[in-house]
Design a protein around this motif. Structure first.
Motif, PDB file in Angstrom:
ATOM      1  N   GLY A 270       0.818  -1.231  -0.075  1.00 40.51           N
ATOM      2  CA  GLY A 270       0.112   0.059  -0.004  1.00 40.51           C
ATOM      3  C   GLY A 270       0.896   1.000  -0.023  1.00 40.51           C
ATOM      4  O   GLY A 270       1.379   1.719  -1.114  1.00 40.51           O
ATOM      5  N   VAL A 271       1.011   1.989   1.185  1.00 39.49           N
ATOM      6  CA  VAL A 271       1.905   3.035   1.270  1.00 39.49           C
ATOM      7  C   VAL A 271       3.163   3.033   0.849  1.00 39.49           C
ATOM      8  O   VAL A 271       3.624   4.043   0.389  1.00 39.49           O
ATOM      9  N   VAL A 272       3.763   1.972   1.060  1.00 34.78           N
ATOM     10  CA  VAL A 272       5.278   1.898   0.463  1.00 34.78           C
ATOM     11  C   VAL A 272       5.281   1.972  -1.077  1.00 34.78           C
ATOM     12  O   VAL A 272       5.958   2.705  -1.668  1.00 34.78           O
ATOM     13  N   ARG A 273       4.358   1.304  -1.532  1.00 37.64           N
ATOM     14  CA  ARG A 273       4.377   1.024  -3.233  1.00 37.64           C
ATOM     15  C   ARG A 273       3.843   2.412  -3.514  1.00 37.64           C
ATOM     16  O   ARG A 273       4.460   3.028  -4.346  1.00 37.64           O
ATOM     17  N   GLU A 274       3.041   3.033  -2.985  1.00 36.13           N
ATOM     18  CA  GLU A 274       2.422   4.327  -3.540  1.00 36.13           C
ATOM     19  C   GLU A 274       3.735   5.511  -3.303  1.00 36.13           C
ATOM     20  O   GLU A 274       3.729   6.261  -4.403  1.00 36.13           O
ATOM     21  N   PHE A 275       4.297   5.458  -2.236  1.00 37.26           N
ATOM     22  CA  PHE A 275       5.420   6.307  -2.229  1.00 37.26           C
ATOM     23  C   PHE A 275       6.552   6.112  -3.007  1.00 37.26           C
ATOM     24  O   PHE A 275       7.085   6.993  -3.726  1.00 37.26           O
ATOM     25  N   ARG A 276       6.935   4.914  -3.480  1.00 34.59           N
ATOM     26  CA  ARG A 276       7.969   4.736  -4.370  1.00 34.59           C
ATOM     27  C   ARG A 276       7.562   5.057  -5.788  1.00 34.59           C
ATOM     28  O   ARG A 276       8.561   5.475  -6.617  1.00 34.59           O
ATOM     29  N   ASP A 277       6.224   4.948  -6.106  1.00 35.22           N
ATOM     30  CA  ASP A 277       5.881   5.510  -7.476  1.00 35.22           C
ATOM     31  C   ASP A 277       6.002   6.918  -7.345  1.00 35.22           C
ATOM     32  O   ASP A 277       6.165   7.588  -8.284  1.00 35.22           O
ATOM     33  N   LEU A 278       5.414   7.467  -6.068  1.00 35.92           N
ATOM     34  CA  LEU A 278       5.498   8.958  -6.051  1.00 35.92           C
ATOM     35  C   LEU A 278       6.839   9.667  -6.409  1.00 35.92           C
ATOM     36  O   LEU A 278       7.087  10.426  -7.003  1.00 35.92           O
ATOM     37  N   LEU A 279       7.786   8.825  -5.694  1.00 34.69           N
ATOM     38  CA  LEU A 279       9.081   9.465  -5.816  1.00 34.69           C
ATOM     39  C   LEU A 279       9.881   9.360  -7.243  1.00 34.69           C
ATOM     40  O   LEU A 279      10.857   9.852  -7.440  1.00 34.69           O
ATOM     41  N   HIS A 280       9.230   8.783  -7.956  1.00 31.58           N
ATOM     42  CA  HIS A 280       9.702   8.699  -9.438  1.00 31.58           C
ATOM     43  C   HIS A 280       9.038   9.862 -10.305  1.00 31.58           C
ATOM     44  O   HIS A 280       9.099   9.889 -11.403  1.00 31.58           O
ATOM     45  N   GLN A 281       7.943  10.469  -9.611  1.00 31.66           N
ATOM     46  CA  GLN A 281       7.506  11.451 -10.329  1.00 31.66           C
ATOM     47  C   GLN A 281       8.172  12.847 -10.545  1.00 31.66           C
ATOM     48  O   GLN A 281       9.342  12.800  -9.742  1.00 31.66           O
ATOM     49  N   PRO A 282       7.931  13.828 -11.199  1.00 34.88           N
ATOM     50  CA  PRO A 282       8.695  15.175 -11.401  1.00 34.88           C
ATOM     51  C   PRO A 282       8.786  15.683  -9.959  1.00 34.88           C
ATOM     52  O   PRO A 282       7.719  15.823  -9.096  1.00 34.88           O
ATOM     53  N   ASP A 283       9.626  16.332  -9.447  1.00 34.98           N
ATOM     54  CA  ASP A 283       9.918  17.047  -8.293  1.00 34.98           C
ATOM     55  C   ASP A 283       8.616  18.049  -7.916  1.00 34.98           C
ATOM     56  O   ASP A 283       8.203  18.306  -6.782  1.00 34.98           O
ATOM     57  N   ALA A 284       8.388  18.679  -9.093  1.00 39.38           N
ATOM     58  CA  ALA A 284       7.201  19.388  -8.723  1.00 39.38           C
ATOM     59  C   ALA A 284       6.076  19.103  -8.307  1.00 39.38           C
ATOM     60  O   ALA A 284       5.098  19.454  -7.520  1.00 39.38           O
ATOM     61  N   GLN A 285       5.714  17.720  -8.501  1.00 37.63           N
ATOM     62  CA  GLN A 285       4.548  16.958  -8.014  1.00 37.63           C
ATOM     63  C   GLN A 285       5.158  16.119  -6.719  1.00 37.63           C
ATOM     64  O   GLN A 285       3.886  16.213  -5.788  1.00 37.63           O
ATOM     65  N   THR A 286       6.108  15.742  -6.887  1.00 32.17           N
ATOM     66  CA  THR A 286       6.564  15.060  -5.533  1.00 32.17           C
ATOM     67  C   THR A 286       6.580  15.652  -4.155  1.00 32.17           C
ATOM     68  O   THR A 286       6.415  15.652  -3.074  1.00 32.17           O
ATOM     69  N   PHE A 287       7.477  17.038  -4.421  1.00 35.32           N
ATOM     70  CA  PHE A 287       8.006  17.732  -3.268  1.00 35.32           C
ATOM     71  C   PHE A 287       6.691  18.147  -2.416  1.00 35.32           C
ATOM     72  O   PHE A 287       6.760  17.876  -0.892  1.00 35.32           O
TER      73      PHE A 287
END
Lengths: 338, 195
Positions: A270-287
């Protein structure tokens, strides 16, 4: 700001020994060490004077003492290593002597480390030296100032949850359980702690480990999830029942993190997978999301603390007899790593 | 923005909420206002009311000094280009952003007897950089002749703010990210004033 800068910030609190700093220190710091230590002692005295009104106010109003985590100003300096370190460091930056050293390339920075495998330590790195302006914040009879060249210091940087758990048990005198109740918070606050007074808290330590983890594909979080012995440690039924009773309705205003008892696999997928996916997005979206996440978790930690989940004194004794809650004998007055 | 009723259970839900928040950048009034300086007093300023003190104001008439500086190394004020230890008095409408000259600050000497001016500030909130301002009025030349009239900060990280910019109240959003912290900060501020 970027996620990478958050990761870098977390690493900046590591104690970093290197040949350049050793050489610079030999040339610029060692010859003036006595002056530096004298300056440090003077600055500490200034800080004590600044904090004195808070201590006095807290002592005259014991019923409503200023609470910071487990800290009370009336017990100053116990538990105030971070505040003292920060205030002394700020004054150090203004000292002509220290400025001269920094201009020569000598590093001056705050550090947060494990010391002697027993303490969480807020201190200062000056070149190849470790300076502790708050050496009396656990045992007030100790000298206020301590120092050591790095090669003689028994230290470790904060880099794993398993090590964190060992030191937290030893230093904070807490019993630690996996946070399988608020899975969204697991990345930043994977640990629940029962303090010697019986209160249940989510445990934080300046976010250093989880912020480092953002740069390493959450390997520290995943390693903790893989630790079956720890992850299967059941929270004593009293606490599990209370969490369910208090937070089961999942009101955002009560606690922003969803109460959803989970298995390690559910957290991993759940949360770990979601975060790992998020961290591969552009910084403007992730930060912004990462930034809001840590703020949300920090607020949740405070809210849980204020909810003050703890058993009756009779039940507390029973839980202590079963060694599920720490002994009262060594309960510290003000040790905190928040 | 409307607060969610239910607690957040996923990163996706959090992302939606954050994106909605970022659609509404605004200036937030600090709870710090109308504070007259007191001789021989050090006082901590929690600009964003998150429970973490951001700046320290130190007043002493006999020394004499009036100093304002960041409590952590990443909290800084706009300083003069000639002397980084002197805080620059800014007029209303000045831009405070990454291009401003920041240092840890210290001396408010250039504010003495100068009426109303602004201190440009930057501080860390949840590890992100925010900009803000503190409005200071000096009626005389003594360090304790000053007062903080008001203060404000921009709620979106890395976003410029104009000194004196009016705060736009959006209770829902502030309640989400800063409501609890602001309330605690206000209580702490009142407690400090009393002590």
């Amino acid at each position: 700001m970027s996620v990478a800068s958050l990761v870098a910030k977390a690493y900046s609190f590591d104690l970093a020994a290197n040949a350049t700093q050793r050489a610079l220190s030999a040339r610029w710091v060692t010859p003036r060490l006595d002056e530096i230590l004298t300056t440090l002692r003077r600055l500490r005295e200034e800080i004590d004077a600044v904090f004195a009104p808070k201590i006095a106010a807290d002592r005259t109003n014991a019923a409503q003492g200023t609470v910071y985590g487990e800290q009370y100003w009336r017990y100053y300096p116990i538990g105030f290593c971070r505040q003292i370190r920060d205030a002394v460091l700020e004054r150090m930056r203004r000292e002509p002597l220290i400025r001269e050293l920094v201009e020569q390339g000598v590093v001056l920075k705050p550090i947060f480390i494990f010391l002697k495998s027993s303490y969480f330590q807020n201190a200062i790195q000056l070149g190849h030296f470790y300076l502790d302006a708050a050496n009396d914040t656990v045992f007030p009879e100790k000298p206020k100032i301590d120092w050591a060249p790095l090669q003689k210091l028994d230290f470790e940087n904060l880099d794993s949850w398993s090590r964190f758990i060992e030191v937290a048990r030893r230093y904070l005198k807490v019993e630690i359980y996996p946070n399988r109740f608020f899975p969204l918070g697991f990345l930043a606050a994977p640990l629940l702690a029962i303090r010697p007074n019986g209160r249940l808290d989510l445990l934080l330590a300046q976010h250093q480990i989880p912020l480092k983890d953002l740069g390493d594909d959450l390997q520290r979080t995943r390693a903790l999830l893989d630790d079956k012995a720890f992850m299967q440690r059941p929270l004593p039924p009293f606490y599990a029942d209370r969490l369910n009773a208090v937070f089961g309705a999942n009101q955002f205003s009560q606690l922003p993190l969803e109460y959803a008892p989970s298995t390690p696999d559910m957290i991993r997928n759940g949360v770990v997978r979601e975060f790992r996916d998020l961290l591969h997005q552009p910084d403007a979206q992730t930060f912004p999301v990462v930034s809001a996440y840590f703020e949300l978790v920090t607020k949740s930690v405070r809210l849980l603390r204020q909810t003050d989940i703890r058993p009756s004194s009779e039940m507390l004794e029973q839980l202590r007899a079963q060694q599920l809650v720490p002994s009262a004998a060594e309960a510290p007055k003000g040790w905190s790593v928040d | 923005m409307v607060l969610p009723k239910n607690s957040l259970g996923s990163v996706a839900a959090l992302t939606s909420l954050v994106l909605a928040q970022h659609a509404s950048a605004f200036v937030v009034s600090s709870s710090i206002s109308n504070y007259s300086f007191v001789d021989e007093t050090d006082i901590n300023l929690d600009i964003d009311g998150d429970g973490t003190d951001d700046f320290l104001l130190s007043i002493n008439d006999s020394s004499p000094w009036a100093e304002l500086y960041g409590i952590s190394s990443s909290n800084e004020v706009v300083v003069t280009s000639g002397d980084p230890s002197r805080i620059e008095p800014l007029s209303s409408g000045s831009v405070v952003n990454a291009g401003s000259t920041f240092n840890q600050g210290f001396a408010l000497d250039d504010f003495f007897s100068a009426g109303t001016n602004y201190v440009g500030i930057t501080f860390q909130r949840s590890s992100a950089t925010h900009y803000g301002w503190i409005e200071i009025n000096y009626s005389g030349g003594q360090p304790s002749d000053g007062m903080i009239v008001s203060a404000a900060w921009e709620n979106v990280a890395d976003t410029a703010i104009l000194t004196g910019a009016s705060a736009v109240p959006e209770p829902g959003t502030t309640a989400l990210w800063g409501g609890l912290g602001t309330a605690l900060g206000l209580l702490a501020w009142r407690r400090r004033k009393r002590s």
